[in-house]
Design a protein around this motif. Structure first.
Motif, PDB file in Angstrom:
ATOM      1  N   PRO A   1     114.147 -27.347  27.335  1.00 13.24           N
ATOM      2  CA  PRO A   1     114.788 -26.245  27.699  1.00 13.24           C
ATOM      3  C   PRO A   1     114.413 -25.856  29.045  1.00 13.24           C
ATOM      4  N   LYS A   2     112.877 -26.457  29.488  1.00 19.72           N
ATOM      5  CA  LYS A   2     112.416 -26.081  30.736  1.00 19.72           C
ATOM      6  C   LYS A   2     112.971 -26.558  31.867  1.00 19.72           C
ATOM      7  N   LEU A   3     113.873 -27.392  31.720  1.00 18.57           N
ATOM      8  CA  LEU A   3     114.728 -28.108  32.838  1.00 18.57           C
ATOM      9  C   LEU A   3     116.146 -27.419  32.994  1.00 18.57           C
ATOM     10  N   GLN A   4     116.209 -26.278  32.247  1.00 16.46           N
ATOM     11  CA  GLN A   4     117.707 -25.636  32.040  1.00 16.46           C
ATOM     12  C   GLN A   4     117.853 -24.984  33.866  1.00 16.46           C
ATOM     13  N   MET A   5     116.845 -24.465  34.198  1.00 17.41           N
ATOM     14  CA  MET A   5     117.055 -23.735  35.737  1.00 17.41           C
ATOM     15  C   MET A   5     116.967 -25.006  36.847  1.00 17.41           C
ATOM     16  N   PRO A   6     116.307 -25.993  36.985  1.00 16.93           N
ATOM     17  CA  PRO A   6     116.570 -26.916  37.806  1.00 16.93           C
ATOM     18  C   PRO A   6     118.197 -27.733  37.460  1.00 16.93           C
ATOM     19  N   GLY A   7     118.328 -27.841  36.118  1.00 15.46           N
ATOM     20  CA  GLY A   7     119.817 -28.409  35.862  1.00 15.46           C
ATOM     21  C   GLY A   7     120.878 -27.433  36.556  1.00 15.46           C
ATOM     22  N   LYS A   8     120.719 -26.039  36.364  1.00 16.65           N
ATOM     23  CA  LYS A   8     121.812 -25.306  36.771  1.00 16.65           C
ATOM     24  C   LYS A   8     122.041 -25.394  38.191  1.00 16.65           C
TER      25      LYS A   8
ATOM     26  N   LEU B   1     121.175 -28.000  40.195  1.00 19.10           N
ATOM     27  CA  LEU B   1     121.816 -29.210  40.169  1.00 19.10           C
ATOM     28  C   LEU B   1     123.051 -29.373  39.864  1.00 19.10           C
ATOM     29  N   GLU B   2     123.421 -28.662  38.903  1.00 19.45           N
ATOM     30  CA  GLU B   2     125.107 -28.596  38.592  1.00 19.45           C
ATOM     31  C   GLU B   2     125.937 -27.992  39.593  1.00 19.45           C
ATOM     32  N   LYS B   3     125.312 -26.770  40.116  1.00 20.00           N
ATOM     33  CA  LYS B   3     126.036 -26.027  41.347  1.00 20.00           C
ATOM     34  C   LYS B   3     126.299 -27.076  42.443  1.00 20.00           C
ATOM     35  N   LYS B   4     125.077 -27.898  42.954  1.00 20.18           N
ATOM     36  CA  LYS B   4     125.431 -28.635  43.804  1.00 20.18           C
ATOM     37  C   LYS B   4     126.564 -29.772  43.812  1.00 20.18           C
ATOM     38  N   ILE B   5     126.426 -30.296  42.420  1.00 21.10           N
ATOM     39  CA  ILE B   5     127.379 -31.158  42.201  1.00 21.10           C
ATOM     40  C   ILE B   5     128.844 -30.671  42.197  1.00 21.10           C
ATOM     41  N   MET B   6     128.999 -29.643  41.639  1.00 15.25           N
ATOM     42  CA  MET B   6     130.264 -28.829  41.488  1.00 15.25           C
ATOM     43  C   MET B   6     130.719 -28.699  43.092  1.00 15.25           C
ATOM     44  N   ASN B   7     129.786 -28.325  44.033  1.00 18.57           N
ATOM     45  CA  ASN B   7     130.334 -28.086  45.292  1.00 18.57           C
ATOM     46  C   ASN B   7     130.649 -29.374  46.113  1.00 18.57           C
TER      47      ASN B   7
ATOM     48  N   SER C   1     141.103 -38.144  40.560  1.00 16.57           N
ATOM     49  CA  SER C   1     140.151 -37.171  39.929  1.00 16.57           C
ATOM     50  C   SER C   1     138.825 -37.415  40.285  1.00 16.57           C
ATOM     51  N   ILE C   2     137.908 -36.406  40.136  1.00 15.94           N
ATOM     52  CA  ILE C   2     136.479 -36.621  40.059  1.00 15.94           C
ATOM     53  C   ILE C   2     135.920 -36.153  38.901  1.00 15.94           C
ATOM     54  N   GLY C   3     135.078 -37.002  38.149  1.00 13.05           N
ATOM     55  CA  GLY C   3     134.473 -36.378  36.745  1.00 13.05           C
ATOM     56  C   GLY C   3     133.098 -36.811  36.671  1.00 13.05           C
ATOM     57  N   TRP C   4     132.302 -35.908  35.954  1.00 13.05           N
ATOM     58  CA  TRP C   4     130.930 -35.998  35.950  1.00 13.05           C
ATOM     59  C   TRP C   4     130.428 -35.251  34.616  1.00 13.05           C
ATOM     60  N   PHE C   5     129.168 -35.762  34.104  1.00 12.27           N
ATOM     61  CA  PHE C   5     128.705 -34.907  32.864  1.00 12.27           C
ATOM     62  C   PHE C   5     127.756 -33.825  33.435  1.00 12.27           C
ATOM     63  N   ASN C   6     127.872 -32.676  32.948  1.00 11.78           N
ATOM     64  CA  ASN C   6     127.099 -31.674  33.593  1.00 11.78           C
ATOM     65  C   ASN C   6     125.696 -31.981  33.232  1.00 11.78           C
ATOM     66  N   PRO C   7     124.978 -31.882  34.399  1.00  9.10           N
ATOM     67  CA  PRO C   7     123.632 -32.266  34.418  1.00  9.10           C
ATOM     68  C   PRO C   7     122.884 -30.988  33.746  1.00  9.10           C
ATOM     69  N   ALA C   8     123.137 -29.859  33.997  1.00 17.12           N
ATOM     70  CA  ALA C   8     122.500 -28.635  33.304  1.00 17.12           C
ATOM     71  C   ALA C   8     122.521 -28.684  31.874  1.00 17.12           C
TER      72      ALA C   8
ATOM     73  N   LEU D   1     111.746 -33.089  39.186  1.00 17.61           N
ATOM     74  CA  LEU D   1     112.014 -33.259  37.745  1.00 17.61           C
ATOM     75  C   LEU D   1     111.340 -34.431  36.961  1.00 17.61           C
ATOM     76  N   PHE D   2     111.042 -35.491  37.819  1.00 16.81           N
ATOM     77  CA  PHE D   2     110.332 -36.602  36.995  1.00 16.81           C
ATOM     78  C   PHE D   2     108.970 -36.025  36.734  1.00 16.81           C
ATOM     79  N   SER D   3     108.312 -35.249  37.709  1.00 11.20           N
ATOM     80  CA  SER D   3     106.978 -34.938  37.573  1.00 11.20           C
ATOM     81  C   SER D   3     106.930 -34.057  36.286  1.00 11.20           C
ATOM     82  N   MET D   4     108.054 -33.261  35.964  1.00 12.84           N
ATOM     83  CA  MET D   4     108.175 -32.311  34.777  1.00 12.84           C
ATOM     84  C   MET D   4     108.155 -33.145  33.452  1.00 12.84           C
ATOM     85  N   PHE D   5     109.294 -33.957  33.664  1.00 14.67           N
ATOM     86  CA  PHE D   5     109.571 -34.829  32.461  1.00 14.67           C
ATOM     87  C   PHE D   5     110.186 -36.123  32.828  1.00 14.67           C
TER      88      PHE D   5
END
Length: 155
Positions: A132-139, A141-147, A117-124, A92-96
């Motif tokens: 917009p190029k970070l959308q796929m890696p964000g999704k 990451l979102e899946k991992k955080i949700m898990n 409760s557990i709360g977080w801001f959606n990284p995607a 991610l850091f290499s891209m942006f």
């Protein structure tokens, strides 16, 4: 006078168009929460294991209940975890480099009225706002955080 009306109508249409585009671009599910079936202590302990199970790690912790007690505020429990992966972060850091404003992801665990409760801001959503190029890696990451949140909140 006719030209003035046309200009005014065009200006108003442009303002309405821009306002409608801003509303469409706003994140729908920017803040996520999961109610835990476990106690605060069990949930905070389970986050470490859940992060490891999802190829992530706890990179830092902030005991916010302790910090807030310095102001006289008594909280039942409040702790933040910085969750990340050096390998994912490197990509991610290499891209942006601005991705550092989003990762590692902050998971916040709190107790209120004896419920955890557990709360977080959606990284995607947040990464896509950077590019917009970070959308796929964000999704991903979102899946991992949700898990992680789901695993840490279950008995």
């Amino acid at each position: 006078m006719k030209t003035k009306n046309i200009l005014l109508t065009t200006l108003m249409s442009s303002v309405l168009f821009i306002a409608s585009q801003s509303a469409v671009a706003a994140p729908v599910n920017a803040f996520m929460t999961v109610a835990s079936q476990q106690s605060f202590a069990e949930t905070t302990q389970a986050i470490q294991e859940a992060a490891t199970n999802n190829q992530m790690m706890v990179m830092g912790k902030i005991d916010q209940a302790k910090v807030m007690s310095m102001t006289g505020l008594k909280m039942e429990g409040a702790q933040s975890f910085l969750i990340g992966s050096p390998q994912s972060g490197k990509k991610l850091f290499s891209m942006f480099p601005a991705a550092g404003a989003v990762v590692p992801v902050r998971l916040y665990v709190w107790e209120q009225n004896h419920k955890t409760s557990i709360g977080w801001f959606n990284p995607a959503e947040q990464l896509t706002m950077i590019s917009p190029k970070l959308q796929m890696p964000g999704k991903m990451l979102e899946k991992k955080i949700m898990n992680i949140a789901a695993q840490a909140s279950r008995n």
